[in-house]
Design a protein around this motif. Structure first.
Motif, PDB file in Angstrom:
ATOM      1  N   LEU B  48      -2.576  -1.014  -7.253  1.00  0.00           N
ATOM      2  CA  LEU B  48      -2.371   0.153  -8.032  1.00  0.00           C
ATOM      3  C   LEU B  48      -3.262   0.837  -8.918  1.00  0.00           C
ATOM      4  O   LEU B  48      -3.220   1.385 -10.131  1.00  0.00           O
ATOM      5  N   THR B  59      -3.975   3.730  -4.715  1.00  0.00           N
ATOM      6  CA  THR B  59      -3.603   2.326  -3.922  1.00  0.00           C
ATOM      7  C   THR B  59      -2.166   1.766  -4.276  1.00  0.00           C
ATOM      8  O   THR B  59      -1.518   2.251  -5.403  1.00  0.00           O
ATOM      9  N   ASP B  60      -1.534   1.053  -3.386  1.00  0.00           N
ATOM     10  CA  ASP B  60      -0.314   0.646  -3.502  1.00  0.00           C
ATOM     11  C   ASP B  60      -0.445  -0.862  -4.319  1.00  0.00           C
ATOM     12  O   ASP B  60      -1.314  -1.116  -4.595  1.00  0.00           O
ATOM     13  N   SER B  61       0.950  -1.618  -4.392  1.00  0.00           N
ATOM     14  CA  SER B  61       1.185  -2.609  -5.087  1.00  0.00           C
ATOM     15  C   SER B  61       0.273  -3.650  -4.534  1.00  0.00           C
ATOM     16  O   SER B  61      -0.014  -4.740  -5.642  1.00  0.00           O
ATOM     17  N   LEU B  66      -3.665   4.575  -0.381  1.00  0.00           N
ATOM     18  CA  LEU B  66      -2.310   5.230  -0.017  1.00  0.00           C
ATOM     19  C   LEU B  66      -2.824   6.456   0.999  1.00  0.00           C
ATOM     20  O   LEU B  66      -2.185   6.982   1.822  1.00  0.00           O
ATOM     21  N   MET B 230       7.164   4.277   2.402  1.00  0.00           N
ATOM     22  CA  MET B 230       6.272   4.322   1.147  1.00  0.00           C
ATOM     23  C   MET B 230       7.036   5.155   0.097  1.00  0.00           C
ATOM     24  O   MET B 230       6.734   4.462  -1.112  1.00  0.00           O
ATOM     25  N   GLU B 233       9.011   1.924  -1.441  1.00  0.00           N
ATOM     26  CA  GLU B 233       8.302   1.230  -2.132  1.00  0.00           C
ATOM     27  C   GLU B 233       8.085   1.754  -3.390  1.00  0.00           C
ATOM     28  O   GLU B 233       7.666   0.934  -4.411  1.00  0.00           O
ATOM     29  N   SER B 234       7.717   3.042  -3.689  1.00  0.00           N
ATOM     30  CA  SER B 234       7.428   3.910  -4.802  1.00  0.00           C
ATOM     31  C   SER B 234       8.538   3.869  -5.928  1.00  0.00           C
ATOM     32  O   SER B 234       8.171   3.972  -7.164  1.00  0.00           O
ATOM     33  N   TYR B 237       7.797   1.772  -8.996  1.00  0.00           N
ATOM     34  CA  TYR B 237       6.760   2.133  -9.864  1.00  0.00           C
ATOM     35  C   TYR B 237       6.639   3.489 -10.378  1.00  0.00           C
ATOM     36  O   TYR B 237       5.448   3.846 -10.826  1.00  0.00           O
ATOM     37  N   TYR B 241       3.085   4.892 -12.269  1.00  0.00           N
ATOM     38  CA  TYR B 241       2.357   5.227 -11.034  1.00  0.00           C
ATOM     39  C   TYR B 241       2.974   6.503 -10.309  1.00  0.00           C
ATOM     40  O   TYR B 241       3.334   6.024  -9.163  1.00  0.00           O
ATOM     41  N   MET B 244       2.217   7.033  -6.434  1.00  0.00           N
ATOM     42  CA  MET B 244       2.991   6.614  -5.184  1.00  0.00           C
ATOM     43  C   MET B 244       4.021   7.353  -4.803  1.00  0.00           C
ATOM     44  O   MET B 244       4.433   7.087  -3.482  1.00  0.00           O
TER      45      MET B 244
END
Lengths: 306, 280
Positions: B48, B59-61, B66, B230, B233-234, B237, B241, B244
């Motif tokens: 993150l 970056t992701d979790s 990314l 993606m 997934e965001s 967050y 974030y 994302m």
């Protein structure tokens, strides 16, 4: 006219039967049945008894006919995810949520779409026209869940005006409807613009202007009516489209409607629910098309049925 | 051909779209060389992260870069977009040719099938197929292909009907050519243009479809990146974030938009009489 309607209804029935046939057999082609327990296998006799009770021991074509027979009586079976209800009662419970959003969306997109369409037709090649064209392109091409994320980033994350999701209060309406209504608005605006421009070039407009009628009367009394009639044809496809689109919007904003339930049904492999919902939308689609065609014929006397 | 290019170049947006799409295709082909990391590199120590020089898109979790995932996501989108349309052509063109050419009972049943497919809510049916087939790139292509040949079939049928009574077809027939020869050697070359236009319009729809399926979790399986996945997934967050959700949505929107610009340009250049065929 009556003959035409009857023929159309017959065609619709064939289509729906075919649709049910495809979904039913696809559903049965899936390996594994509802009573294949891995951990605690049922004794053979018990399993046979259960299969017999639900008619699953019969040949597949007989099962299909029984399914159709029961479906005609409004019985689509029991959803796996909520065995105390029937599929129909579950759909009845969650559908109003989707309909509420749908009605608001349709009303809003028609009002704003028509307004924008007329504006860009009357002010062709000005910044209003270009703005409308840009919005229309965005609305028709960008998926609604992408727009939903952008709206969330602006209104929920940055400005903190609206919640990112949920259901029950009026404020929960705003973002789903906003991300929803762009696409139909765009389609309507574009359609109205094209129609309006076409009508403006016609002889009767020239006659009306030549008579010395004020421009406002020409636009709003003469052109308006003729240019707007075809919009009714857009309403038909919009109804099932909104039902489909609702999946993404409702998942994104956590709205407990039909779309969300389709999603959970698909995730839990709840076949009775999936088949019932696909059929429901197929029927809805057929009926709205039929009704639009008939209404259209009533409004425009030039259309005949041959 | 020269005419086609001339008309196409007049459409500024189409030219712009062409260049953007070309660069996306190049990026997707050379993903291994361009991307700074591997798409499944997990760096749990830098999860993150906001955009920085090290990770331009953050970056992701679980600490995956990314930008790398966006680049590989482009590859996924393009593969699906093109393959689905190839499948749609393989199903739709022969059916349309047969229906238009033979008419009668053949036409009746093919038209009913087309009607059934129209009545099915496309994406919902694709979801149903995905449930049945299981996740994965190949299955997405099948599910979307099976649900998106209808438009191509309809256009092929209409054009075949239009052309089959032309004098040159009669002439070939009088020379004793077989039906198959007439269908594929005489009629088909004359309907290639509208089919190309339909494919052009279909590619962004297939990309949209893949993103939608993956967004719902019925698409590409991990660790392969997909923009739709993606975006999904965001969702949890977004509050802290933003990047994302921002980068995958922007990538998807730009790609779909530019493909549409190209398709519009192609339509004007190849088949000026055809409009209103966007649906279906």
């Amino acid at each position: 006219m009556l003959g035409y309607i009857v023929r159309r209804i017959l065609g619709l029935i064939i289509v729906i039967l075919l649709a049910s046939l495809i979904t039913f057999f696809l559903m049965h082609a899936i390996p594994g049945g509802p009573f294949d327990e891995l951990k605690m296998p049922l004794p053979e006799e018990v399993k046979a008894q259960i299969l017999k009770k639900y008619g699953l021991d019969k040949p597949i074509w007989e099962q299909y006919i029984r399914y159709i027979w029961r479906a005609l009586h409004g019985d689509f079976g029991v959803p796996f995810q909520s065995p105390t209800e029937t599929v129909i009662s579950l759909i009845k419970r969650v559908w109003p949520v989707t309909i509420q959003i749908g009605v608001v969306t349709i009303a809003l997109s028609f009002t704003i779409g028509i307004l924008l369409g007329i504006l860009s037709a009357l002010r062709q090649n000005t910044w209003i026209d270009y703005l409308v064209t840009t919005i229309a392109t965005l609305g028709t091409t960008v998926p609604n869940f992408v727009i939903a994320i952008w709206l969330m980033l602006v209104f929920s994350v940055t400005l903190r005006w609206l919640p990112t999701g949920g259901w029950g209060e009026p404020k929960h309406f705003i973002l789903p409807v906003l991300s929803y209504f762009l696409a139909p608005t765009a389609v309507i605006a574009r359609f109205v613009k094209v129609n309006f421009l076409e009508e403006l070039r016609k002889d009767y407009v020239r006659t009306a202007r030549a008579k010395g009628l004020p421009e406002r009367t020409v636009i709003f009394k003469h052109v308006f009516r003729n240019a707007l009639v075809p919009i009714i044809t857009l309403l038909g496809p919009m109804v099932p489209d909104l039902a489909t689109g609702s999946v993404f919007i409702e998942v994104t904003f956590r709205v407990p409607g039909l779309g969300k339930f389709f999603y959970t049904s698909a995730f839990n492999r709840d076949y009775p629910m999936i088949v019932a919902m696909i059929l429901l939308i197929a029927i809805l689609w057929g009926i709205t098309y039929l009704i639009t065609d008939i209404i259209y014929a009533f409004i425009d006397p030039r259309i005949t049925f041959t | 051909m020269r005419d086609v290019i001339r008309v196409y170049r007049k459409n500024k947006l189409a030219v712009f779209g062409f260049f953007v799409i070309s660069s996306i295709i190049i990026v997707a082909i050379f993903a291994e060389l361009i991307s700074p990391y591997r798409y499944d590199d997990i760096d749990l120590l830098s999860f993150l992260q906001p955009p920085s020089l090290k990770h331009p898109f953050g970056t992701d979790s679980i600490g995956r870069d990314l930008m790398t995932r966006i680049i590989y996501g482009a590859r996924t989108s393009l593969i699906v977009g093109f393959s689905v349309q190839i499948l749609a052509v393989i199903i739709g063109v022969p059916l349309g040719l047969l229906a238009g050419f033979y008419g009668g009972r053949v036409d009746y049943w093919i038209s009913r099938l087309v009607e059934v497919m129209t009545a099915f809510p496309g994406l919902l049916f694709a979801i149903f197929l995905m449930v049945w087939l299981g996740n994965g790139l190949m299955n997405i292509i099948i599910a979307l292909g099976v649900t998106s040949w209808v438009g191509i079939c309809r256009v092929t049928r209409a054009k075949t009907l239009e052309i089959k009574n032309e004098t040159f077809v009669e002439a070939v027939e009088a020379l004793g050519a077989s039906n198959l020869y007439i269908l594929f050697k005489t009629i088909f070359p004359n309907i290639v243009r509208p089919i190309i236009v339909m494919v052009g319009l279909g590619i962004p729809q297939a990309i949209f479809g893949e993103a939608s399926l993956s967004f719902l979790g019925f698409g590409i399986s991990d660790p392969m990146p997909s923009w739709g996945k993606m975006i999904q997934e965001s969702l949890g967050y977004l509050q802290g974030y933003w990047y994302m959700g921002f980068f995958p949505t922007i990538s998807l929107a730009i790609t779909v938009l530019c493909f549409n610009f190209v398709a519009d340009g192609l339509r004007d250049a190849l088949d000026p009489r055809m409009y209103g065929s966007r649906r279906g």
